[in-house]
Motif scaffolding. Structure first.
Motif, PDB file in Angstrom:
ATOM      1  N   ILE A   1      40.431  34.784  36.507  1.00 52.20           N
ATOM      2  CA  ILE A   1      41.753  34.150  36.547  1.00 52.20           C
ATOM      3  C   ILE A   1      42.542  34.677  37.748  1.00 52.20           C
ATOM      4  O   ILE A   1      43.199  33.912  38.459  1.00 52.20           O
TER       5      ILE A   1
ATOM      6  N   ALA B   1      46.419  27.055  27.581  1.00 52.37           N
ATOM      7  CA  ALA B   1      45.113  27.538  28.030  1.00 52.37           C
ATOM      8  C   ALA B   1      44.360  28.196  26.881  1.00 52.37           C
ATOM      9  O   ALA B   1      43.146  28.020  26.735  1.00 52.37           O
ATOM     10  N   SER B   2      45.071  28.938  26.035  1.00 56.01           N
ATOM     11  CA  SER B   2      44.407  29.637  24.925  1.00 56.01           C
ATOM     12  C   SER B   2      43.798  28.668  23.925  1.00 56.01           C
ATOM     13  O   SER B   2      42.974  29.054  23.098  1.00 56.01           O
TER      14      SER B   2
ATOM     15  N   ASP C   1      46.180  41.580  34.829  1.00 59.17           N
ATOM     16  CA  ASP C   1      45.009  40.829  35.301  1.00 59.17           C
ATOM     17  C   ASP C   1      43.734  41.227  34.562  1.00 59.17           C
ATOM     18  O   ASP C   1      42.758  41.684  35.157  1.00 59.17           O
ATOM     19  N   HIS C   2      43.772  41.045  33.260  1.00 55.52           N
ATOM     20  CA  HIS C   2      42.651  41.409  32.388  1.00 55.52           C
ATOM     21  C   HIS C   2      41.393  40.639  32.755  1.00 55.52           C
ATOM     22  O   HIS C   2      40.286  41.149  32.613  1.00 55.52           O
ATOM     23  N   HIS C   3      41.545  39.412  33.212  1.00 55.79           N
ATOM     24  CA  HIS C   3      40.393  38.575  33.534  1.00 55.79           C
ATOM     25  C   HIS C   3      40.294  38.402  35.056  1.00 55.79           C
ATOM     26  O   HIS C   3      41.147  37.761  35.671  1.00 55.79           O
ATOM     27  N   ALA C   4      39.255  38.986  35.627  1.00 56.92           N
ATOM     28  CA  ALA C   4      39.120  38.966  37.085  1.00 56.92           C
ATOM     29  C   ALA C   4      39.018  37.541  37.625  1.00 56.92           C
ATOM     30  O   ALA C   4      39.519  37.242  38.712  1.00 56.92           O
TER      31      ALA C   4
ATOM     32  N   LEU D   1      48.428  46.209  31.075  1.00 57.96           N
ATOM     33  CA  LEU D   1      47.211  46.192  31.898  1.00 57.96           C
ATOM     34  C   LEU D   1      47.139  44.820  32.549  1.00 57.96           C
ATOM     35  O   LEU D   1      46.812  43.820  31.905  1.00 57.96           O
TER      36      LEU D   1
ATOM     37  N   ILE E   1      47.579  42.178  29.528  1.00 49.79           N
ATOM     38  CA  ILE E   1      47.452  42.548  28.118  1.00 49.79           C
ATOM     39  C   ILE E   1      47.917  43.987  27.934  1.00 49.79           C
ATOM     40  O   ILE E   1      47.512  44.875  28.687  1.00 49.79           O
ATOM     41  N   PRO E   2      48.757  44.234  26.924  1.00 45.90           N
ATOM     42  CA  PRO E   2      49.270  45.598  26.715  1.00 45.90           C
ATOM     43  C   PRO E   2      48.189  46.572  26.254  1.00 45.90           C
ATOM     44  O   PRO E   2      47.163  46.171  25.686  1.00 45.90           O
ATOM     45  N   VAL E   3      48.469  47.843  26.494  1.00 44.76           N
ATOM     46  CA  VAL E   3      47.605  48.930  26.023  1.00 44.76           C
ATOM     47  C   VAL E   3      48.460  50.001  25.332  1.00 44.76           C
ATOM     48  O   VAL E   3      49.678  50.052  25.511  1.00 44.76           O
TER      49      VAL E   3
ATOM     50  N   GLY F   1      49.575  35.016  32.795  1.00 40.94           N
ATOM     51  CA  GLY F   1      49.403  35.146  31.351  1.00 40.94           C
ATOM     52  C   GLY F   1      48.198  35.971  30.958  1.00 40.94           C
ATOM     53  O   GLY F   1      47.791  35.956  29.802  1.00 40.94           O
ATOM     54  N   ALA F   2      47.624  36.708  31.915  1.00 37.39           N
ATOM     55  CA  ALA F   2      46.428  37.488  31.612  1.00 37.39           C
ATOM     56  C   ALA F   2      46.717  38.989  31.629  1.00 37.39           C
ATOM     57  O   ALA F   2      45.817  39.793  31.800  1.00 37.39           O
TER      58      ALA F   2
ATOM     59  N   ARG G   1      49.968  29.591  29.411  1.00 41.50           N
ATOM     60  CA  ARG G   1      48.950  30.450  28.802  1.00 41.50           C
ATOM     61  C   ARG G   1      48.655  29.991  27.370  1.00 41.50           C
ATOM     62  O   ARG G   1      47.530  30.087  26.891  1.00 41.50           O
ATOM     63  N   MET G   2      49.679  29.484  26.679  1.00 38.68           N
ATOM     64  CA  MET G   2      49.456  29.065  25.296  1.00 38.68           C
ATOM     65  C   MET G   2      48.550  27.830  25.252  1.00 38.68           C
ATOM     66  O   MET G   2      47.646  27.751  24.418  1.00 38.68           O
TER      67      MET G   2
END
Lengths: 482, 482, 482
Positions: free
Chosen positions: A322, A75-76, A317-320, A315, A334-336, A331-332, A72-73
């Motif tokens: 991916i 990829a970012s 799978d933030h990115h559908a 949360l 993301i906390p809430v 790596g997608a 993920r790093m």
């Protein structure tokens, strides 16, 4: 970690504050706790690894492709997941040459400067594989060879490493309907390593999910009978928990976005369960069902003694795109914002003072440490605080956790460390970092004359070993297989 | 800063941790980065300052009256804004004697002890104006004279200072309908200073605001044609962005209370735009419109390459009476809780993995650093984290930012420093403080053996210069004016 | 604190950072401020203690049974509140032998390692009672005897301790209908100690509570007349405030879960008040009523000069069973997320710039320090920030408070320290810890060359004494009794 310095060095005082008074105390505390065996009460190591004891594959498949902390790093920073060899859901071709992937990784190793992933990789390269050259583009292939050579030797077989790592017990995480075949094999083998399952029924509670019918069918198949009603569903869960316990499980694990707990009327439960079977359960139904099931899980824990773990606030799978292309855990997530005080009130009002329950809380929302979690743990006998989770399993994350929870909850309402990893080879690195940060925290208390040195030594042992062992009940007589 | 000590002193190790190991490393890292030119990619300096190159007025009009960081602090302790010479909207008389205002300021200078405003003023007095006496009531008039004398000399003309400050590029912030006359003049002049505009269309997205018709009319006038439909509105924005880029702009800037992003159906957009033109758009319309326009801005960025900045979470003009009497930007903007994970999901699902987009996120809610922003930046190639903003552009604010973002996002997913100031003379002080705090952060990593010194030196240069330059694309060939 | 070390030691540099530069500065700053008298502007000491001046009971009844900070920690580890001698609401029997309770406490004293309760107990044992042996199971009875012996001597009478502690003024917290009999007695006595009441009308604003009729009846009885209307209710509050002020009160105190402020129409107020009298007010009525009454309290403060304190964000009595069995204030109050920016806007828009109002804000949600509270205090003349409250009245809590508020609000917008305690004997320990942490914070600024030493000495005196004295208006001529 060093990407451009002359030699790969692992400093004996790494991670400790540089103030001499703190460092001196931290070193003494760490020296005493570093010899203790590892307790690994929560993680995601594949149990087949230790059941089959087959050699590890080459370095890239071991260290990079399966580790979303790593890719993920890259990829970012615009390095495609395809070029890192992350497999696609539909089998579309991705990079397959492990040496090219390794090269790409090495050329981007500076991205990990100052990160825990960097620290763990550094430790693993140095301690496990004897690497003494900083990883960079120019050294990549040489280091690849060195690791590959290690992996070919019998000392690098999984069980040999398990012993070399001095793991006293390792818990895996397993679906509720899992047959636990690898755990049975390990139990039936001559090998004495303690590898236990953890009961994770999340998929069965997501009644609005497209995957729920499959999850229920798997449970029915495992039980050998139909599960037509909510009552039968509860019976099946009790039976599965018992089976897990028979193979050494001491805990359950539950992941939710919102840690809501709320009892439902039995008629509502029957209705939701029937709707779920008919493929008609709504998102609201699922939320209500999950909130109820957490209370049921607590109730069952008071009966069968399994420790309950709650991981809230990711949360997934933030990115559908991916998710569709590469699947989950890429790596997608993301906390809430997460709320515990009101959400847990129903469960804790029923079972928070029940001496049979242990409920370990994990959060990705650090603002809850001092505001909600430490006060809850400092009141309810059932509540313990899990160690800093995921993104916060890090030098600064651990510092914040101790600084923000200890004054209200004390040390003894925390659950010790767990590595929470699927990367087996990184286990020693993770425990090393955690033990050092706990020693450093205690060393700071000593240096500021908040506690004395002999108390600090005692607490150091608790944080490194005792708390995890007792909180997860590994000190109790193991349940005998039925 | 010193208000009662004998001499105004600027210590060479200021802001560094006092631990010798950290300080030593920080000093070496800072020594190497302090000679780099300044990149000023976001701020509010009036471009006419450099277009006209007229002498600065006297000290009070330079340092106090226009700086809400300064007069809000005195106001908070009961010193009226009238007595500080802050002009009123209706022209009601306020204090006009700059020496009396300066005296009042000097007598209250102790209020700034321990604040970044205090540190910047201290640095500016010492370095720019050569003041060596602590500012206090007794020294006020003498120091006023000393500054006034400086301002009268040619070395204190704006362009001379621009060069003395070693500013490589300075971006201003400009309304979408702005003609950018000062930027044209600078471009057309012999002077080689690089002063570029930034495209800020906020006023055009606030369709329920009483000021919207005026904003639209200004855009129509600038375009030389009517903008009757939403489609024409989008075309006009594309044209304006292109015009900004032709004068060197590399970025846009967007301020919102809530960073919601959500696509609207084109018929809804047409309806809202028509209602806005008729003065009938509601607050809900505006929220929906802004949420949609952020996605449009991201889309346009993928086409014209302008970097997108998003400043979220400031509730402007908390006190209606202050707004009515003194206008906007008078220190009455108060932050609110801000959510990024869910709010940005629509935009990031479309463009988060688009290699043409750079989206820089700024927050006033530090609880989002580790919880939301670092994980987003550590996943999405488009996302970069802006430096600590506004209240957090400070010693402790910078420490928290690095400690809470680096372990998850790394250093390379952050956007370097920007001074975000309208106070031109404070620019060197702000960069000095930021570079020192970054050097100190890196020095701490070195002292704790988390990274090696040569990596720290490399990162120090990136944080001081490289990251801002590349993130804002100042390293790319400038767009040639049409 | 030490539970297993050889001797109970109170280090002269306790709580200071161990870095020599910080410690040296902190020590000098603390040396200068430690001799100042104690200002205790907010707390919960029983005024009868000083009115009657009767000897303290034995050690357990003094230090353990009434202190929920103590027994909640043992309860959280499974030690029942019954065995700690916490009295039940229905009089069910609990442990009554103080020596057995003391023994249990001593055996669990390690739970307090690293907590402020541990630090306060350590200080109290060492400084007040001359204990030199670490408290543990083996030493418990000996130490009990030693304390008991002290308590029997005249130097340990409450007024003697008040003078020995050098308390300049002590404010208690008292219900609005309270007759303040002990305060009258103290005023009428020869003793010159300054003990003043604080006006706390919360119970009268909870119009939906089952206890409201009783609270109103008490007010009517105190006033000697019926309170049939909302107008009469306001008149009664004015009269009570005046009575409190006549006995030296300088402040009011208000506790709410949500700090909402919003004006209601007078007809709505009349309706709610009538419904409340009829036992028909709803939870929504109560929320609206409380939100309105906070504004009324601010208005009255502008007229009678009482400083207004607002404690927000504690969800009281999280566990219904504990409330039913043991009553309120038993360690089961858990904080919740708290919002100030929007909630306080109505009150501050009316009175935030009124020079007659001082509004002191307290929070349990530390995420509001830098995000909301410091910006509000750095703008509104009326607003001051109360010291770190409750769980955050601790070494790390104080560090976070100063680090997160000073840069935006400065030092002079904070209200100094208050001990907020019902444990009279712990007062010196609490002020000692607070003064040390403030000295340490200032010492850190000196060591990093952010401020000079003479400014730090000045600020040290302000934080230890001046700010609390002036913010709570103890420096103004006392109101003469009517």
């Amino acid at each position: 970690m060093s990407t451009t310095d002359a030699a790969l060095d692992l400093h004996p005082d790494r991670y400790f504050d540089s103030d001499p008074a703190i460092r001196r105390a931290a070193r003494d505390i760490h020296d005493a706790s570093s010899c203790l065996p590892l307790i690994c009460p929560h993680g995601h190591v594949d149990p087949w690894l230790l059941a089959s004891d087959a050699p590890f594959p080459e370095p890239t498949a071991l260290l990079i492709t399966p580790d979303h902390y790593v890719f993920r790093m890259l990829a970012s920073q615009g390095v495609s997941m395809e070029s890192m060899g992350v497999p696609t859901v539909d089998g579309t071709d991705v990079e397959r040459d492990p040496r090219r992937i390794w090269q790409l990784f090495a050329e981007h190793f500076h991205l990990f400067l100052g990160t825990p992933t960097g620290a763990w990789l550094h430790h693993t390269l140095h301690e496990l594989f004897g690497v003494r050259t900083p990883l960079a583009g120019s050294s990549a292939q040489r280091i690849y060879d060195q690791i590959a050579e290690c992996l070919a030797s019998p000392e690098f077989l999984p069980r040999a490493l398990f012993e070399r790592f001095r793991i006293e017990v390792l818990a895996t995480t397993d679906g509720a309907a899992d047959g636990l075949e690898p755990h049975r094999r390990i139990n039936d083998s001559d090998w004495t390593g303690r590898v236990v399952p953890t009961f994770r029924p999340d998929a069965l509670f997501r009644v609005a999910s497209a995957a729920w019918p499959t999850a229920l069918a798997a449970l029915e198949q495992r039980q050998g009978s139909s599960i037509p009603t909510f009552a039968a569903f509860l019976d099946a869960l009790v039976a599965r928990r018992s089976y897990f316990a028979s193979l050494g499980a001491t805990a359950t694990d539950h992941a939710v976005v919102t840690p809501l707990t709320r009892r439902l009327d039995v008629r509502v439960l029957d209705r939701i369960f029937a709707d779920a079977r008919a493929g008609r359960a709504s998102a609201e139904d699922q939320s209500a069902f999950e909130a109820h099931m957490l209370i049921e899980m607590a109730r069952m824990s008071t009966e069968d003694g399994l420790v309950m773990q709650l991981h809230a606030g990711s949360l997934r799978d933030h990115h559908a795109g991916i998710l569709a292309r590469f699947g989950m855990d890429k790596g997608a997530d993301i906390p809430v914002v997460t709320e515990f005080t009101r959400n847990l009130q129903a469960l804790l009002s029923e079972f928070g003072h029940d001496p049979r329950l242990t409920l370990i809380l994990f959060t990705l929302d650090e603002s809850t440490y001092a505001r909600e979690l430490a006060p809850l743990a400092g009141h309810y006998p059932a509540v313990r605080l899990g160690p800093p989770w995921w993104f916060h399993d890090s030098i600064e994350g651990m510092r914040r956790f101790r600084e923000q929870t200890t004054e209200t909850a004390g040390v003894f309402n925390t659950a010790g460390f767990n590595d929470d990893t699927r990367a087996f080879c990184s286990i020693p690195a993770r425990h090393d970092l955690a033990r050092r940060m706990d020693a450093n925290f205690l060393g700071g208390l000593v240096a500021r004359h908040v506690i004395g040195m002999s108390d600090a030594m005692m607490l150091g042992g608790e944080l490194a070993y005792g708390l995890a062992r007792r909180t997860y009940r590994f000190d109790r007589v193991p349940v005998v297989a039925a």
